[in-house]
Design a protein around this motif. Structure first.
Motif, PDB file in Angstrom:
ATOM      1  N   ASP A  45      68.078  33.121  -8.917  1.00 26.95           N
ATOM      2  CA  ASP A  45      67.446  31.804  -8.850  1.00 26.95           C
ATOM      3  C   ASP A  45      66.334  31.759  -9.884  1.00 26.95           C
ATOM      4  O   ASP A  45      65.639  32.753 -10.095  1.00 26.95           O
ATOM      5  CB  ASP A  45      66.873  31.570  -7.443  1.00 26.95           C
ATOM      6  N   SER A  46      66.166  30.609 -10.527  1.00 28.06           N
ATOM      7  CA  SER A  46      65.145  30.481 -11.566  1.00 28.06           C
ATOM      8  C   SER A  46      64.631  29.051 -11.591  1.00 28.06           C
ATOM      9  O   SER A  46      65.410  28.110 -11.735  1.00 28.06           O
ATOM     10  CB  SER A  46      65.764  30.850 -12.917  1.00 28.06           C
ATOM     11  N   ARG A  47      63.298  28.918 -11.437  1.00 31.67           N
ATOM     12  CA  ARG A  47      62.706  27.579 -11.451  1.00 31.67           C
ATOM     13  C   ARG A  47      61.197  27.663 -11.702  1.00 31.67           C
ATOM     14  O   ARG A  47      60.605  28.717 -11.573  1.00 31.67           O
ATOM     15  CB  ARG A  47      62.974  26.854 -10.135  1.00 31.67           C
ATOM     16  N   ALA A  48      60.624  26.524 -12.023  1.00 28.60           N
ATOM     17  CA  ALA A  48      59.168  26.418 -12.143  1.00 28.60           C
ATOM     18  C   ALA A  48      58.636  26.041 -10.766  1.00 28.60           C
ATOM     19  O   ALA A  48      59.187  25.170 -10.097  1.00 28.60           O
ATOM     20  CB  ALA A  48      58.798  25.348 -13.165  1.00 28.60           C
ATOM     21  N   ARG A  62      54.051  28.247 -12.230  1.00 30.16           N
ATOM     22  CA  ARG A  62      54.358  29.633 -12.559  1.00 30.16           C
ATOM     23  C   ARG A  62      55.862  29.815 -12.444  1.00 30.16           C
ATOM     24  O   ARG A  62      56.509  29.130 -11.667  1.00 30.16           O
ATOM     25  CB  ARG A  62      53.587  30.593 -11.678  1.00 30.16           C
ATOM     26  N   PRO A  63      56.412  30.745 -13.225  1.00 28.10           N
ATOM     27  CA  PRO A  63      57.855  30.974 -13.137  1.00 28.10           C
ATOM     28  C   PRO A  63      58.218  31.669 -11.823  1.00 28.10           C
ATOM     29  O   PRO A  63      57.535  32.590 -11.387  1.00 28.10           O
ATOM     30  CB  PRO A  63      58.144  31.885 -14.330  1.00 28.10           C
ATOM     31  N   LYS A  64      59.259  31.206 -11.199  1.00 28.90           N
ATOM     32  CA  LYS A  64      59.778  31.824  -9.969  1.00 28.90           C
ATOM     33  C   LYS A  64      61.217  32.238 -10.296  1.00 28.90           C
ATOM     34  O   LYS A  64      62.123  31.406 -10.332  1.00 28.90           O
ATOM     35  CB  LYS A  64      59.736  30.819  -8.830  1.00 28.90           C
ATOM     36  N   GLN A  90      53.841  22.602 -16.601  1.00 26.21           N
ATOM     37  CA  GLN A  90      55.216  22.663 -16.127  1.00 26.21           C
ATOM     38  C   GLN A  90      56.210  22.864 -17.277  1.00 26.21           C
ATOM     39  O   GLN A  90      57.139  23.659 -17.162  1.00 26.21           O
ATOM     40  CB  GLN A  90      55.556  21.391 -15.350  1.00 26.21           C
ATOM     41  N   GLU A  91      56.013  22.173 -18.383  1.00 23.54           N
ATOM     42  CA  GLU A  91      56.950  22.268 -19.496  1.00 23.54           C
ATOM     43  C   GLU A  91      57.019  23.688 -20.055  1.00 23.54           C
ATOM     44  O   GLU A  91      58.083  24.193 -20.368  1.00 23.54           O
ATOM     45  CB  GLU A  91      56.566  21.290 -20.622  1.00 23.54           C
ATOM     46  N   MET A  96      60.128  28.987 -20.128  1.00 23.34           N
ATOM     47  CA  MET A  96      60.283  30.393 -19.755  1.00 23.34           C
ATOM     48  C   MET A  96      61.476  30.582 -18.824  1.00 23.34           C
ATOM     49  O   MET A  96      62.295  31.478 -19.023  1.00 23.34           O
ATOM     50  CB  MET A  96      59.027  30.915 -19.070  1.00 23.34           C
ATOM     51  N   THR A  97      61.560  29.755 -17.801  1.00 17.83           N
ATOM     52  CA  THR A  97      62.645  29.918 -16.831  1.00 17.83           C
ATOM     53  C   THR A  97      64.000  29.565 -17.442  1.00 17.83           C
ATOM     54  O   THR A  97      65.021  30.060 -16.967  1.00 17.83           O
ATOM     55  CB  THR A  97      62.392  29.089 -15.554  1.00 17.83           C
TER      56      THR A  97
END
Length: 156
Positions: A45-48, A62-64, A90-91, A96-97
């Protein structure tokens, strides 16, 4: 010295010492993670995500990133992205994510003796720890000064 001064001094000294210890461990892990062995992992899983410590008027993210990897035949799942401390717009976090899309294969850096400690982006940014270390050192110094009677209410 009053009991209250002793209690307050002890709380500040122990709190500052504990906080400093926590910060030094994070800094040490960040620096040493550059030399950790690597294995291939998979992003689950990858999200802000909104940083809970950010101000409601100026949200930081932060990146999760949750990922799975195998070390010596044992499966691990981690969400530790980096020791660099990323809280930003956020951008920037979404950029990163985007590098770690769900289902993609990634290089996982893991601690050689404690494989459950892992990161996707090794290293650290010492300046990330600087302000917190100054605060923790101030807490420790104030606590010691209170306990030694250097500052605080006069005993007269």
């Amino acid at each position: 010295m009053s009991t209250l001064t002793t209690v307050i001094g002890t709380v500040f000294a122990l709190g500052g010492l504990g906080f400093l210890s926590y910060l030094f461990i994070g800094l040490w892990l960040g620096v040493s993670s550059r030399r950790w062995p690597t294995v291939e992992g998979e992003v689950l899983d990858s999200r802000a995500e909104v940083d809970r410590t950010s101000d409601a008027d100026h949200l930081l993210y932060r990146p999760k990133v949750r990922y799975r990897y195998v070390v010596h035949g044992r499966d691990y799942v981690s969400e530790n992205f980096t020791y660099k401390g990323h809280s930003m717009a956020q951008e920037a976090v979404e950029e990163m994510t985007d590098r770690y899309r769900t289902g993609s294969h990634v290089k996982v850096h893991y601690h050689p003796r404690r494989p459950k400690w892992a990161v996707l982006e090794p290293g650290t940014t010492p300046t990330h720890y600087l302000v917190a270390m100054i605060v923790a050192t101030g807490m420790l110094a104030l606590g010691v000064a209170l306990l030694l009677g250097i500052v605080g209410p006069s005993s007269g």
